[in-house]
Design a protein around this motif. Structure first.
Motif, PDB file in Angstrom:
ATOM      1  N   LEU A 125       0.847  -1.220   0.055  1.00 37.54           N
ATOM      2  CA  LEU A 125      -0.050   0.026   0.037  1.00 37.54           C
ATOM      3  C   LEU A 125       0.830   1.171   0.017  1.00 37.54           C
ATOM      4  N   LEU A 126       2.281   1.288   0.167  1.00 39.70           N
ATOM      5  CA  LEU A 126       3.229   2.244   0.391  1.00 39.70           C
ATOM      6  C   LEU A 126       3.580   2.840  -1.147  1.00 39.70           C
ATOM      7  N   ARG A 127       3.687   4.173  -0.819  1.00 33.74           N
ATOM      8  CA  ARG A 127       4.482   4.910  -2.067  1.00 33.74           C
ATOM      9  C   ARG A 127       5.891   5.279  -1.853  1.00 33.74           C
ATOM     10  N   PRO A 128       6.729   5.468  -2.841  1.00 39.53           N
ATOM     11  CA  PRO A 128       8.088   5.568  -2.513  1.00 39.53           C
ATOM     12  C   PRO A 128       8.085   7.097  -1.413  1.00 39.53           C
ATOM     13  N   ASP A 129       7.594   8.067  -1.662  1.00 40.97           N
ATOM     14  CA  ASP A 129       7.679   9.176  -0.976  1.00 40.97           C
ATOM     15  C   ASP A 129       6.986   9.314   0.097  1.00 40.97           C
ATOM     16  N   ASP A 130       6.252   8.366   0.696  1.00 44.41           N
ATOM     17  CA  ASP A 130       5.464   8.151   1.795  1.00 44.41           C
ATOM     18  C   ASP A 130       6.047   8.742   3.225  1.00 44.41           C
ATOM     19  N   MET A 131       5.609   9.195   4.177  1.00 41.34           N
ATOM     20  CA  MET A 131       6.339   9.438   5.474  1.00 41.34           C
ATOM     21  C   MET A 131       5.371   8.502   6.368  1.00 41.34           C
ATOM     22  N   ILE A 132       6.039   7.509   7.179  1.00 39.92           N
ATOM     23  CA  ILE A 132       5.313   6.532   7.928  1.00 39.92           C
ATOM     24  C   ILE A 132       5.663   6.753   9.508  1.00 39.92           C
ATOM     25  N   ALA A 143       9.210  -1.518  11.715  1.00 44.02           N
ATOM     26  CA  ALA A 143      10.024  -0.826  10.975  1.00 44.02           C
ATOM     27  C   ALA A 143      11.148  -1.825  10.327  1.00 44.02           C
ATOM     28  N   ALA A 144      11.583  -2.464  11.242  1.00 48.48           N
ATOM     29  CA  ALA A 144      12.657  -3.553  10.974  1.00 48.48           C
ATOM     30  C   ALA A 144      12.083  -4.637  10.111  1.00 48.48           C
ATOM     31  N   GLU A 145      10.980  -4.996  10.254  1.00 51.26           N
ATOM     32  CA  GLU A 145      10.442  -5.800   9.218  1.00 51.26           C
ATOM     33  C   GLU A 145       9.982  -5.194   7.656  1.00 51.26           C
ATOM     34  N   LEU A 146       9.540  -3.966   7.822  1.00 52.20           N
ATOM     35  CA  LEU A 146       9.467  -2.998   6.513  1.00 52.20           C
ATOM     36  C   LEU A 146      10.880  -2.773   5.764  1.00 52.20           C
ATOM     37  N   ARG A 147      11.799  -2.597   6.602  1.00 53.99           N
ATOM     38  CA  ARG A 147      13.029  -2.551   5.997  1.00 53.99           C
ATOM     39  C   ARG A 147      13.676  -3.710   5.521  1.00 53.99           C
ATOM     40  N   ALA A 148      13.313  -4.971   5.907  1.00 58.29           N
ATOM     41  CA  ALA A 148      13.867  -6.190   5.615  1.00 58.29           C
ATOM     42  C   ALA A 148      12.912  -6.476   4.242  1.00 58.29           C
ATOM     43  N   MET A 149      11.897  -5.722   3.806  1.00 60.78           N
ATOM     44  CA  MET A 149      11.158  -6.032   2.529  1.00 60.78           C
ATOM     45  C   MET A 149      11.487  -5.039   1.482  1.00 60.78           C
ATOM     46  N   GLY A 150      12.639  -4.181   2.166  1.00 59.47           N
ATOM     47  CA  GLY A 150      12.856  -3.240   1.198  1.00 59.47           C
ATOM     48  C   GLY A 150      12.518  -1.766   1.091  1.00 59.47           C
ATOM     49  N   CYS A 151      11.588  -1.581   2.290  1.00 55.27           N
ATOM     50  CA  CYS A 151      11.073  -0.217   2.349  1.00 55.27           C
ATOM     51  C   CYS A 151      12.151   0.917   2.988  1.00 55.27           C
ATOM     52  N   GLY A 152      12.397   1.820   1.935  1.00 58.21           N
ATOM     53  CA  GLY A 152      13.239   2.810   2.226  1.00 58.21           C
ATOM     54  C   GLY A 152      12.653   4.106   2.611  1.00 58.21           C
ATOM     55  N   GLN A 153      11.367   4.290   2.754  1.00 59.26           N
ATOM     56  CA  GLN A 153      10.851   5.683   3.160  1.00 59.26           C
ATOM     57  C   GLN A 153      11.414   5.972   4.710  1.00 59.26           C
ATOM     58  N   ARG A 154      11.033   7.250   4.873  1.00 61.97           N
ATOM     59  CA  ARG A 154      11.431   7.622   6.452  1.00 61.97           C
ATOM     60  C   ARG A 154      10.392   7.247   7.099  1.00 61.97           C
TER      61      ARG A 154
END
Length: 463
Positions: A125-132, A143-154
């Motif tokens: 559901l995320l967009r590249p420029d989202d702020m989470i 956040a660690a789980e999202l980072r492991a999936m490649g999420c680079g958002q703030r």
């Protein structure tokens, strides 16, 4: 402006002011950015056939310009993630009650599994420029789980409850994994400077973090910024609520029924962190040491039901009922009961009237992240004839509300003396204290909190 993605254990309609402080705080930015609010649906579904937890169904709905995304949990996942680990381990330990923690290893595994589930459902559901912005202890590893999936958002995190010092924090098995997960965030927000100092001590002593200046710490190949952002209330909204029919009716009823009494008020959830037995003991000491308050002062103690299936909460309820009965039996008269104990939730629309009628508010938790009841009491007062706030020094609010009468709730005699001081405080002193307290809660209200946090997150270095 980047889209705001808010994540919390429970989701509310941000258009509904009665939904709570978080909905009010996030509503402005969520609406302005066409934001997304993600969390648990509140629904518990039966375990899938074969005894394995189901994946959890994703539900999408719209609240104006805001998208609400929620996920169901299986019974097994809910009980271990929410009751077992979040509220059976993190809640008691973070409130300094290691003796009440249940360190069942299986709970941790499910806690991580549910955070992985949330990450899998949220990531598409995320967009590249989202702020989470992720909220509270249920979701520390998200956040660690999202980072492991490649999420680079703030990604930012805010802890709404206290953070204990390292000697208490390290009693949690695998605390290293839990705290390492915090370094996946770009910004960590705490309620108080004390909580921030505890994090800094842990990061340096246990994680070997290097202080980088400007509230930044580097460990595990990442740099995280940590700051205190004390949450506030919507002062104008609460003042407006106090002008409503139900609040006015409550105020007039209380003033008529207790015309010959001075009211003291406590409004809490039924929780061992709130210091309720100690509060009743302090009120009992007040009656014993200052007999002029007999037949004169009445304590209305509201203890809203909470987690009643948990033994510690059921034991607390029995203790409070027994203490209230004993104090009323010892000091009560035919026309006066010292304590009015109410084990029900009070309507938010009536709360301002109840606060305004009370000469003294007792907000005396043994440990609390902030405690917004203290701020609501201040907002509800008549500035020409305000009541007095007796506040625990162990509530996060004490760092801001220094003009309250600050007490150590473990010191029963000292708290009784503070209550006596509050009941007999001259008008000029009450007005002076209230004016400063009101200025403070207006300056750092819930809108300030949200604005300052999101500004800091937007300015944070990534990684």
């Amino acid at each position: 402006m980047s889209r705001l993605v808010a994540v919390s254990n429970r989701v509310a309609d941000p258009r509904n002011a009665a939904a709570g402080g978080l909905a009010v705080a996030l509503g402005e930015t969520l609406n302005a950015t066409g934001g997304l609010w993600f969390g648990w649906s509140g629904r518990v579904v039966e375990t899938a056939q074969g005894g394995t937890p189901g994946e959890g169904e994703l539900h999408l709905q719209h609240a104006g310009d805001v998208t609400l995304a929620t996920v169901d949990l299986s019974r097994e996942d809910h009980d271990a993630y929410y009751l077992g680990y979040s509220n059976g381990v993190l809640w008691p330990v973070f409130h300094y009650r290691v003796d009440l923690a249940d360190f069942d290893a299986g709970h941790l595994n499910v806690y991580r599994r549910v955070n992985q589930l949330f990450a899998r459902k949220l990531a598409p559901l995320l967009r590249p420029d989202d702020m989470i912005w992720i909220h509270d202890y249920h979701l520390i590893p998200l956040a660690a789980e999202l980072r492991a999936m490649g999420c680079g958002q703030r990604i930012g995190f805010f802890l709404h409850i206290p953070l204990p010092p390292p000697p208490i924090l390290t009693t949690i098995p695998q605390h290293e994994w839990l705290m390492r997960a915090l370094f996946a965030y770009d910004l960590i927000g705490f309620q108080s400077q004390a909580d921030l100092e505890h994090f800094a001590r842990y990061a340096q002593s246990e994680a070997g973090a290097e202080p980088m200046g400007d509230h930044r710490y580097r460990a595990f190949h990442r740099t995280v910024r940590a700051q205190a952002f004390p949450i506030g209330i919507d002062v104008d909204e609460f003042v407006s609520l106090g002008k409503g029919h139900e609040a006015q009716e409550t105020y007039e009823m209380m003033m008529a029924q207790y015309a010959r009494r001075r009211l003291l008020l406590g409004v809490d959830r039924m929780d061992y962190s709130k210091g309720l037995p100690e509060r009743l003991k302090a009120f009992q000491a007040l009656l014993a040491q200052y007999p002029e308050n007999r037949s004169s002062a009445t304590l209305i103690q509201i203890a809203a039901p909470s987690r009643e299936s948990v033994d510690a909460y059921a034991d607390l309820r029995r203790q409070l009922e027994g203490m209230s009965g004993a104090i009323n039996g010892e000091y009560g008269e035919l026309d006066w009961m010292p304590i009015r104990y109410i084990h029900r939730t009070t309507s938010r629309r009536r709360l301002p009237g109840l606060c305004r009628a009370a000469r003294v508010a007792l907000v005396t938790p043994l440990r609390d992240g902030m405690n917004l009841v203290a701020k609501e009491y201040i907002a509800a007062q008549d500035p020409d004839d305000p009541g007095v706030l007796v506040l625990s020094r162990f509530a996060g609010a004490a760092e801001q509300l220094k003009e309250a009468l600050l007490v150590n709730p473990y010191d029963i005699q000292g708290t009784a003396q503070a209550i006596q001081q509050a009941l007999h405080m001259p008008l000029a002193e009450r007005q002076s204290r209230h004016q400063k307290l009101l200025e403070n809660i207006r300056a750092q209200d819930v809108h300030w909190w949200s604005r300052e946090y999101l500004r800091s997150l937007a300015e944070s270095d990534q990684g």
